[in-house]
Each structure stands twice: as C-alpha cells, then as structure tokens.
Design a protein around this motif. Sequence first.
Motif, PDB file in Angstrom:
ATOM      1  N   LEU A  36     -65.754 -83.258  17.925  1.00 30.51           N
ATOM      2  CA  LEU A  36     -64.607 -82.887  17.091  1.00 30.51           C
ATOM      3  C   LEU A  36     -64.870 -81.636  16.261  1.00 30.51           C
ATOM      4  O   LEU A  36     -63.964 -80.824  16.049  1.00 30.51           O
ATOM      5  CB  LEU A  36     -64.237 -84.050  16.170  1.00 30.51           C
ATOM      6  N   SER A  37     -66.077 -81.497  15.752  1.00 26.12           N
ATOM      7  CA  SER A  37     -66.390 -80.331  14.929  1.00 26.12           C
ATOM      8  C   SER A  37     -67.898 -80.188  14.806  1.00 26.12           C
ATOM      9  O   SER A  37     -68.646 -81.157  14.987  1.00 26.12           O
ATOM     10  CB  SER A  37     -65.762 -80.477  13.531  1.00 26.12           C
ATOM     11  N   LYS A  74     -64.633 -78.326   7.909  1.00 28.46           N
ATOM     12  CA  LYS A  74     -63.880 -78.070   9.145  1.00 28.46           C
ATOM     13  C   LYS A  74     -63.087 -79.299   9.571  1.00 28.46           C
ATOM     14  O   LYS A  74     -61.957 -79.182  10.074  1.00 28.46           O
ATOM     15  CB  LYS A  74     -64.831 -77.640  10.261  1.00 28.46           C
ATOM     16  N   LEU A  75     -63.666 -80.493   9.371  1.00 30.67           N
ATOM     17  CA  LEU A  75     -62.928 -81.722   9.685  1.00 30.67           C
ATOM     18  C   LEU A  75     -61.693 -81.835   8.805  1.00 30.67           C
ATOM     19  O   LEU A  75     -60.611 -82.228   9.262  1.00 30.67           O
ATOM     20  CB  LEU A  75     -63.833 -82.947   9.500  1.00 30.67           C
ATOM     21  N   GLU A  77     -60.020 -79.362   7.548  1.00 30.44           N
ATOM     22  CA  GLU A  77     -59.044 -78.394   8.038  1.00 30.44           C
ATOM     23  C   GLU A  77     -58.302 -78.921   9.269  1.00 30.44           C
ATOM     24  O   GLU A  77     -57.174 -78.527   9.543  1.00 30.44           O
ATOM     25  CB  GLU A  77     -59.744 -77.074   8.370  1.00 30.44           C
ATOM     26  N   LEU A  78     -58.971 -79.822  10.018  1.00 31.99           N
ATOM     27  CA  LEU A  78     -58.335 -80.446  11.185  1.00 31.99           C
ATOM     28  C   LEU A  78     -57.548 -81.704  10.791  1.00 31.99           C
ATOM     29  O   LEU A  78     -57.050 -82.423  11.649  1.00 31.99           O
ATOM     30  CB  LEU A  78     -59.405 -80.818  12.231  1.00 31.99           C
ATOM     31  N   ASN A  79     -57.492 -81.941   9.483  1.00 32.49           N
ATOM     32  CA  ASN A  79     -56.768 -83.109   8.964  1.00 32.49           C
ATOM     33  C   ASN A  79     -57.439 -84.424   9.360  1.00 32.49           C
ATOM     34  O   ASN A  79     -56.772 -85.453   9.543  1.00 32.49           O
ATOM     35  CB  ASN A  79     -55.306 -83.099   9.447  1.00 32.49           C
ATOM     36  N   ILE A  80     -58.760 -84.395   9.506  1.00 29.20           N
ATOM     37  CA  ILE A  80     -59.510 -85.596   9.861  1.00 29.20           C
ATOM     38  C   ILE A  80     -60.254 -86.087   8.617  1.00 29.20           C
ATOM     39  O   ILE A  80     -60.990 -85.331   7.973  1.00 29.20           O
ATOM     40  CB  ILE A  80     -60.510 -85.306  10.993  1.00 29.20           C
TER      41      ILE A  80
END
Length: 549
Positions: A36-37, A74-75, A77-80
């Motif tokens: 995922l990141s 970064k997660l 920013e990915l809405n995770i």
Amino acid sequence: MAAPRKAVVGPLVGAVVQGTNSTRFLVFNSKTAELLSHHQVELTQEFPKEGWVEQDPKEILQSVYECIARTCEKLGELNIDISNVKAIGVSNQRETTVIWDKLTGEPLYNAIVWLDLRTQATVETLSKKVPGNNNFVKSKTGLPLSTYFSAVKIRWLLDNVRQVQKAVEEGRALFGTIDSWLIWSLTGGVNGGVHCTDVTNASRTMLFNIHSLEWDKELCDFFEVPMNILPNVWSSSEIYGLMKVGALEGVPISGCLGDQSAALVGQMCFQEGQAKNTYGTGCFLLCNTGHKCVFSEHGLLTTVAYKLGRDKPVYYALEGSVAIAGAVVRWLRDNLGIIQTSEEVEKLAQEVGTSYGCYFVPAFSGLYAPYWDPSARGIICGLTQFTNKNHIAFAALEAVCFQTREILDAMNRDCRIPLSHLQVDGGMTNNKILMQLQADILCIPIVKSSMPETTALGAAMAAGAAEGVGVWSLDPEDLSAVMMEQFEPQIQATESEVRYSTWKKAVMKSMAWVTSPEDPTIFSSLPLGFFIVSSMIMLIGARYISGIP
C-alpha cells in the motif's frame, strides 16, 4: 463540510527492511499481500581503512524512524487509517555487529558491516586452534571460520576498543546484530527495551548451535566472548515487545528474520528443495532443506532458514553467499564514475550486448562461496584497445550471473537434485538484461515475482502470523497467488559453457592476490618511479574508460 471518511483497508502489517545501502518501511494488506505504501532512505557507509566497512548505528536507527513516519504520512494522504496497522516485522542485513551501552543507549563503536575484512589476522590465528579432524565450529554452526560472521567482529571490538572493554567489565555492554539494536531501541531502549534476536540472525554469529538452537558455551569460550552480552534468542514469529515511539506506538513487533530468510519466506519457499536467489548488495542463493541440516561438501553454508512460532519446527537451508552483486554497480557509479545512476548500467550493457572478451571478478572483499578466499581481490581482464565503458558495464552484470552459476552448481552437487528453475528477487531483478543473462548462463528459466519486495513481504508475513496477532494466514490455500515473469535461456549451452570456463580462469587469477593484508611493507621497497608510472597509467585508463578525450 464533513471530513472525508477513512478508507476501510486492513488489517495491515508493516515491515522494516534494514539493508546495507538503505532502510525501508513498507505496509501491506494482510489479506491480499498488496503493497500500500512505503518510504526509503539511503545510508552512508564509511571506509576508514583499506578493507574496513562501517556504518553509524544511530544513523541506521534514525532512518528507521524517518521511514516509519513518512510511510504513515503517505497512508494518511491515501485516506488509510494507520490504526489498521496491527503488527510490524523486522528484516535486516545479517552479521553486521553493534555493541552499545545499555545505560545510555549509545553505541560504543560504529557498526562493523558484514563485508568488513579487518579481522583476517584474527581468523588466521583462530584457524590454527581448530583441530583438523574436529572442526567443531563448522559442525555446530554450519559456518566456515571467516571474517564474514559476527563472532570475530565482536572479538576485534573487545581487543581494540577501550570503551567496549570497559563497558563489558562494568556489565553495561550489549551486543546485537542490527535486528537486536533496532528492536531494543524501538521497544523502549534504556527504558525497558527488549534485548533479543531470532534464530536466523543468531545462526550467523558463529556463537549459536544450530542443532540445540542455543548460544553455545564452547563456541563463546573459543572466541572469548562473554555470554552475558548476548541477546535472548526467540523464534522468527512471536511478539517481542510493543513500539514505544512514533505514530505506531503500541503496535507489536512480532516478526524478525535475517534478510535472506525473509526473502525465502516472501518467495513462499516452504517446501524442501525450493530455492530463491536475492540480488542485493551481495547475492544470496538459499535452498530449503526442511527439518534436517545438510552440510555442504562444496563450499556452501548450512544455516537456519526460519522458525515461524515458538512451538513451530525449525527449517534449515543451504546457502551460497556472494559478497559483491549490486555493490559492483554502485562501484561503477561512485568509484569509476562511468554511470550517474545505477539504472544506467542496463542501458550501457544493452548498447553493446557483449563484454567483447572482457571479464570482471569483483572480489573487493575477497571471494565468498564456494571459494572462501579472503586474499582474493577484484580484477578486470581480457582488455583490448577496443574495450570501452559499455563492455565493462556488461562484464559487471555478467560477473553477478557467473557468481550465481558457481553457487548453483555447488548446490546442485550437494542436493543431488538439479534445480529446474530459479526464483529471484531483489532490486537488481528490475534489470532485464541481467535477468536474461542469468537465464543464459544457468541454462534454466529465471522466474521473477511481480512483487519485487519479497524480503519485506516475508518479514510482514512472519509478523502478521504471530500468535497474539493472527492477521496473516500461512496456510498454503490462503496464500495469495503471485504473478510471475519468466526469462528463458536464449543461447546454446555450449556457448554458455565456454564463457563460464573463461570466467573461472579469471577467478583463478584473482585468488591469493594479497599475501599479507596487514603488512604495510609490501609496497615500501618499490621505487618512487613505480608509483608515478602506475598513477599515470591508472589516470589514462580511467579517462579512456569514461570516454574522456
């Protein structure tokens, strides 16, 4: 306006991959194995003397903190939601040795890297003490007496660094390979940090009995290493402690594997006879030998592959180790300057499609398997006036493939069942010229996973499968199918054999090059004119290779 809802993803598992050249943190979906990141930080290496290789343990630790923090950003920013991260695994460069003060948390010396050669004199002295008819070091550890492994690095620190000597005398010193240093620091450090390692990393120290899975008193006495500085040995998959710092505070650290064992797990080589080759700084071919130790008669190592749970059985592997693989590309970039980025080597090699009879033996740290010759040094031979930087780039890639051929041949002889294909991973596998060369030189198909991050995946799998975490199933029917890319041999076996036999002739010329690595008088008797002429030749050669008029 309502805040955007967090994506429902998970459960997730993170993996720290601490390598020789860089540190990474990667986060996977435990149900699909999807990456995922991630974030990566390149590390510096120090070369204080010829043959010495060191790194700053604090820089390594800081790089881990940075990678975790940036990946979590970064997660976001990915809405995770990072609360979905349920476990963290650690994978590390093996053998690299750190001794630190448990009261202050400060390293007492730089980390001595696995490639370091300073202990050659120590190895030679110790070799004389091992009875020829009773090599108890190899029978207990599966390893040859070599500068490669941690015990002699600890011995050097005890003999040469007063801060280390004093800390040991006062009971303040802790030893660890990089995994131990990281886990101790991440779980609290001076405030209750857990001092542990796993069986795969312990098996690379030359102090660990791979049959009883314990530190061995006879070995510790032989190397004169005090046992009270050694970490507790755990399995590769159990909860060691909780993160005490950063965005993932409270998340269990529950997986730990030396990098090559992690890649074996990530490649899902769980069956006896399955093998993988990882192309990183060095090159490491491991073959799962099941629950039995297979001792090599052809220069390979016997090592612990993994133990995925406190009550789970241990698996062993035969390993062929090559010191210099990706490091030769870095050398072309940083030392010769014939490329600006590591990726350029593929373009240079592709432009000529041949080494034009040029052979490169990158024995910068001696030769590892199957020769174990620390006195070997790197050579480039077969040069003509036609040779240019493209041919040398091609020869460098070919060298990685020839070295793999040597350890594969040894493995086939030891296992008596030739491999029908070779599974590969590591950063260099992105180089298609290298992969095709490897298929041509081995005369068998090369199978590359579409998931290049198998080392990280293996560490994540071990962490997610740990008792008390249980978010990653290792049952064969539950493991995600991975897409593969295959490279078939495209030349005749006879041509491959001719090139391979010429390579072996070059290897012979590189061996026994250094007669006394500690003797500064080797050059003292040479006239000044020799150095002036040699320097001029090297300068002209470097300019010619680089294409400078």
